[in-house]
Write an enzyme that holds these catalytic residues in place. Sequence first.
Site, PDB file in Angstrom:
ATOM      1  N   ARG A  50      19.982  22.835  54.016  1.00 20.77           N
ATOM      2  CA  ARG A  50      19.837  22.922  52.614  1.00 20.77           C
ATOM      3  C   ARG A  50      18.443  23.051  52.061  1.00 20.77           C
ATOM      4  O   ARG A  50      18.037  23.681  51.278  1.00 20.77           O
ATOM      5  CB  ARG A  50      20.632  21.905  51.798  1.00 20.77           C
ATOM      6  CG  ARG A  50      20.554  21.773  50.393  1.00 20.77           C
ATOM      7  CD  ARG A  50      21.393  20.970  49.807  1.00 20.77           C
ATOM      8  NE  ARG A  50      21.101  19.588  49.976  1.00 20.77           N
ATOM      9  CZ  ARG A  50      21.691  18.202  49.603  1.00 20.77           C
ATOM     10  NH1 ARG A  50      23.041  18.410  48.970  1.00 20.77           N
ATOM     11  NH2 ARG A  50      21.258  17.323  49.643  1.00 20.77           N
ATOM     12  N   LYS A 149      17.485  21.955  45.257  1.00 15.79           N
ATOM     13  CA  LYS A 149      16.905  20.593  45.240  1.00 15.79           C
ATOM     14  C   LYS A 149      15.440  20.565  44.973  1.00 15.79           C
ATOM     15  O   LYS A 149      14.650  20.282  46.249  1.00 15.79           O
ATOM     16  CB  LYS A 149      17.504  19.783  46.418  1.00 15.79           C
ATOM     17  CG  LYS A 149      17.775  18.159  46.299  1.00 15.79           C
ATOM     18  CD  LYS A 149      18.585  17.906  47.212  1.00 15.79           C
ATOM     19  CE  LYS A 149      18.263  16.084  47.326  1.00 15.79           C
ATOM     20  NZ  LYS A 149      18.999  15.527  46.145  1.00 15.79           N
ATOM     21  N   GLU A 182      28.214  17.543  37.115  1.00 19.36           N
ATOM     22  CA  GLU A 182      28.110  16.372  38.046  1.00 19.36           C
ATOM     23  C   GLU A 182      27.414  15.406  37.403  1.00 19.36           C
ATOM     24  O   GLU A 182      27.075  15.444  36.063  1.00 19.36           O
ATOM     25  CB  GLU A 182      27.206  17.053  39.111  1.00 19.36           C
ATOM     26  CG  GLU A 182      25.626  17.425  38.829  1.00 19.36           C
ATOM     27  CD  GLU A 182      24.871  17.826  40.184  1.00 19.36           C
ATOM     28  OE1 GLU A 182      25.254  17.526  41.083  1.00 19.36           O
ATOM     29  OE2 GLU A 182      24.042  18.551  39.629  1.00 19.36           O
TER      30      GLU A 182
HETATM   31  N1  PMP Z   1      23.721  15.915  42.670  1.00 18.83           N
HETATM   32  C1  PMP Z   1      22.423  15.608  42.602  1.00 18.83           C
HETATM   33  C2  PMP Z   1      21.810  16.134  41.358  1.00 18.83           C
HETATM   34  C3  PMP Z   1      21.747  14.890  43.297  1.00 18.83           C
HETATM   35  O1  PMP Z   1      20.460  14.719  43.350  1.00 18.83           O
HETATM   36  C4  PMP Z   1      22.444  14.677  44.598  1.00 18.83           C
HETATM   37  C5  PMP Z   1      21.833  13.984  45.743  1.00 18.83           C
HETATM   38  N2  PMP Z   1      21.052  12.647  45.316  1.00 18.83           N
HETATM   39  C6  PMP Z   1      23.904  14.702  44.718  1.00 18.83           C
HETATM   40  C7  PMP Z   1      24.358  15.504  43.752  1.00 18.83           C
HETATM   41  C8  PMP Z   1      24.649  14.466  46.002  1.00 18.83           C
HETATM   42  O2  PMP Z   1      24.269  15.149  46.961  1.00 18.83           O
HETATM   43  P1  PMP Z   1      24.252  14.857  48.571  1.00 18.83           P
HETATM   44  O3  PMP Z   1      25.562  14.162  49.045  1.00 18.83           O
HETATM   45  O4  PMP Z   1      23.951  15.854  49.401  1.00 18.83           O
HETATM   46  O5  PMP Z   1      23.208  13.843  48.795  1.00 18.83           O
END
Ligand code: PMP
Length: 288
Positions: A50, A149, A182
């Site tokens: 990622r 990200k 989200e």
């Molecule tokens: N959404 C956002 C905006 C995030 O920053 C994160 C990670 N902290 C997630 C969802 C969850 O992603 P992951 O399971 O890959 O940590």
Amino acid sequence: MKVFIDGRFYDEKNAKISVFDHGLLYGDGIFEGIRAYNGRVFRLKEHIDRLFFSAKAILLQIPLTHAELTRAVVATCNKNKLREGYIRLVVTRGVGTLGLNPNRCEKPSVIIIAGKIKLYPPEMYTNGMDIVTVATTRNLHSAVNPAIKSLNYLNNILAKIEANLAGCEEAIMLNSQGFVSECTGDNIFIIRGRQLLTPPLSAGSLYGITRATVMDLARQSGLEVSEPDLTRYDLFNADECFLTGTAAEVIPVVKIDGRVIGSGKPGPLTRQLLERYHELANRSGEPL
Ligand code: PMP
């Protein structure tokens, strides 16, 4: 603590980067939050994949290969004798001039911090969270794509400030069409009967690695998993609701905008998924 910066380890107090780094000046950079459990780095390949996808999207050349980054993360954990904890992997655009142009930056910097994280208080895992929907909408794909990200987290921070003002730890963000996207740092799920539902990635969420893991675990448990557009109405009327994230793992939600979700207590399927997640995390990953 020893921090990895561009191939060398520095003591915490000497772990510094330039004030001219565009990561600081403009939030021009990318990152990953990763967990180590029981002497293994969980889902390390997926996190590094990622990171490379985020880099591709912002035209940033990571100065290490996938294999070199894997070794650097493992080495940083070992240097800190970390068997259990949280790893922050950051790539900044690097030192540049006082102007936006990334072409004026010399070379991206790679930073790895291996430490601990305490995201939510333990009682929230036993009693569930109370969260709210906030006014700040999730970034548009055509503006700053939420799949990247990036170090530019102000969209999420603005929403987090609203959550804090409402006395909550997390906030639900809607997209510009009013569908659930989200939370500020977590993906969101609901359970209806034997169905597990989560917004599609097109609703404006991060391609969560915990999200994907939990969807797999749910399928293995015989749940029907789908990704429809969801509204607040769907959340309010769910049997169970929970959030996922590398740091949060699987955390139950029991109230949204004043509406009690299901029984008002963490649901049985949520608890089961959290248990299965821990089991999996404790026995798989890149060994340290
Ligand atoms: N959404 C956002 C905006 C995030 O920053 C994160 C990670 N902290 C997630 C969802 C969850 O992603 P992951 O399971 O890959 O940590």
